[in-house]
Design an enzyme around this catalytic site. Structure first.
Site, mmCIF file in Angstrom:
data_model
loop_
_atom_site.group_PDB
_atom_site.id
_atom_site.type_symbol
_atom_site.label_atom_id
_atom_site.label_comp_id
_atom_site.label_asym_id
_atom_site.label_seq_id
_atom_site.Cartn_x
_atom_site.Cartn_y
_atom_site.Cartn_z
ATOM 1 N N ASP A 17 56.932 74.409 -2.437
ATOM 2 C CA ASP A 17 56.598 75.362 -1.891
ATOM 3 C C ASP A 17 55.220 74.620 -1.390
ATOM 4 O O ASP A 17 54.604 73.659 -1.695
ATOM 5 C CB ASP A 17 55.979 77.010 -1.881
ATOM 6 C CG ASP A 17 56.053 77.877 -0.969
ATOM 7 O OD1 ASP A 17 56.065 78.031 -0.091
ATOM 8 O OD2 ASP A 17 54.271 78.429 -1.130
ATOM 9 N N SER A 18 54.877 75.003 -0.643
ATOM 10 C CA SER A 18 53.375 74.278 0.544
ATOM 11 C C SER A 18 52.714 74.622 -0.759
ATOM 12 O O SER A 18 51.501 74.439 -0.565
ATOM 13 C CB SER A 18 52.812 74.766 1.640
ATOM 14 O OG SER A 18 52.900 76.331 1.659
ATOM 15 N N CYS A 80 60.208 77.470 1.182
ATOM 16 C CA CYS A 80 59.556 77.871 1.877
ATOM 17 C C CYS A 80 59.675 78.007 2.806
ATOM 18 O O CYS A 80 60.783 76.958 3.394
ATOM 19 C CB CYS A 80 58.056 76.399 1.940
ATOM 20 S SG CYS A 80 57.219 76.385 3.220
ATOM 21 N N GLU A 165 46.595 84.325 -0.700
ATOM 22 C CA GLU A 165 45.746 83.225 -1.344
ATOM 23 C C GLU A 165 44.264 83.341 -1.484
ATOM 24 O O GLU A 165 44.189 82.694 -2.565
ATOM 25 C CB GLU A 165 45.726 82.065 -0.349
ATOM 26 C CG GLU A 165 46.730 80.551 0.309
ATOM 27 C CD GLU A 165 47.703 80.063 -0.721
ATOM 28 O OE1 GLU A 165 46.635 79.224 -1.790
ATOM 29 O OE2 GLU A 165 49.036 80.244 -1.113
ATOM 30 N N CYS A 199 58.395 85.010 5.547
ATOM 31 C CA CYS A 199 57.766 83.985 4.423
ATOM 32 C C CYS A 199 57.343 84.287 2.789
ATOM 33 O O CYS A 199 57.234 86.099 2.582
ATOM 34 C CB CYS A 199 55.752 84.351 4.827
ATOM 35 S SG CYS A 199 55.109 83.477 4.063
ATOM 36 N N HIS A 201 54.900 84.332 1.300
ATOM 37 C CA HIS A 201 54.056 85.057 0.553
ATOM 38 C C HIS A 201 53.646 86.327 0.374
ATOM 39 O O HIS A 201 53.272 87.180 -0.085
ATOM 40 C CB HIS A 201 52.544 84.560 1.139
ATOM 41 C CG HIS A 201 51.481 82.680 1.377
ATOM 42 N ND1 HIS A 201 52.674 81.860 0.675
ATOM 43 C CD2 HIS A 201 50.778 82.714 -0.236
ATOM 44 C CE1 HIS A 201 51.890 80.887 0.484
ATOM 45 N NE2 HIS A 201 50.658 81.411 -0.081
#
Ligand code: DGL
Length: 282
Positions: A17-18, A80, A165, A199, A201
């Site tokens: 993942d990023s 991702c 984040e 996504c 996240h």
């Protein structure tokens, strides 16, 4: 890319993942397939990918896949959506034959899309994702390949990844942006009965997303579907299954500072982990 000499012995399954978001996918995969070994790689130093160009997302993702192959993986999951949308096909078509035609890279969009046909009754589906994923049009394209009758509306949510984040997913400040994007999506099509969180996240924002989603709308978090799809893939591909080691271990690699990753990963995984820093630039 130059041909690499890659390890041939069986190895762990790579999960890329990023940043941290793929940890939500990894935990679901490990729930469904606890017997396998995994390497998680987060390109935290270069996250976010969601706002980057095709060229850059492809370049970064290719470097990560190459590194995971070098570390012994035969199978890599791009956990991702942005990388799955912007880099997966090019890697599968152009790079894999040169890197090693027997290795495989799989994404998260197809498994997510496969499940929605059975969930939506109204055949009106909404997609919430990063700007990069939305502008790639990957979700509508993949949905229409399998379910041409489904009407798809999309909404980019550029503030949601930064909220997660920066550990603001549960703060009062998050409410404004959660409500705004959901309302904006539902204003595009009032018949939506299924909303895809496209996504990795976004499951971290689930309590607030549920709060602002009208009752009766099904919220799809992709982790479980990706995990089930991987289980199915391994059953259908015994030649690949044999190349995946089983010991129930998971190691973590990041391109950022180790202490930073450990702190945030603990929040995502609800367990403390050890991580090593690696460099992806060649
Ligand atoms: N994990 C990415 C995804 O699923 C979002 C984070 C980013 O923008 O890098 O699209």
């Amino acid at each position: 890319m130059a041909k690499q000499t890659l390890p041939t012995a069986p190895g762990p399954i790579g999960v890329f993942d990023s940043g941290y978001g793929g940890l939500t996918i990894l935990s679901k995969i490990r729930e469904v397939l606890p017997q396998y070994d995994f390497i998680y790689l987060g390109d935290n130093a270069r996250t976010p990918y969601g706002t980057r160009s095709y060229e850059i997302v492809y370049e970064f993702t290719r470097q990560a896949v190459s590194k995971l192959f070098e570390m012994g993986c035969h199978l890599v999951i791009l956990a991702c959506n942005t990388a799955s949308a912007k880099a997966l096909r090019t890697i599968q078509i152009n790079d894999l034959p040169r890197m090693d035609a027997m290795r495989r890279v799989l994404g998260v969009i197809r498994p997510t899309v496969e499940g929605i046909g059975n969930v939506t009754q109204s055949r009106h589906v909404g997609v919430l994702a990063t700007t990069g994923t939305i502008f790639s049009n990957s979700y509508p394209l993949e949905i229409h390949k399998l379910f041409p009758d489904i009407q798809v509306s999309s909404q980019a949510c550029p503030m949601w990844v930064p909220l997660v984040e920066n550990n603001e997913a549960h703060s009062p400040g998050a409410d404004y942006f959660v409500q705004q994007y959901i309302e904006s999506l539902l204003n595009k099509d009032s018949q939506i009965d299924t909303m895809i969180l496209g996504c990795t996240h976004y499951p971290l924002l689930l309590p607030k997303i549920q709060q602002y989603t009208p009752e009766g709308i099904h919220i799809v978090s992709q982790g479980e579907w990706v995990a089930e799809s991987l289980k199915d893939y391994l059953m259908r591909h015994p030649e690949m299954e044999k190349k995946c080691t089983k010991g129930g271990r998971c190691v973590y690699r990041t391109t950022e500072a180790e202490d930073k990753f450990t702190e945030s990963a603990t929040f995502f995984l609800k367990e403390s982990i050890r991580v090593e820093r690696i460099n992806l630039e060649y």
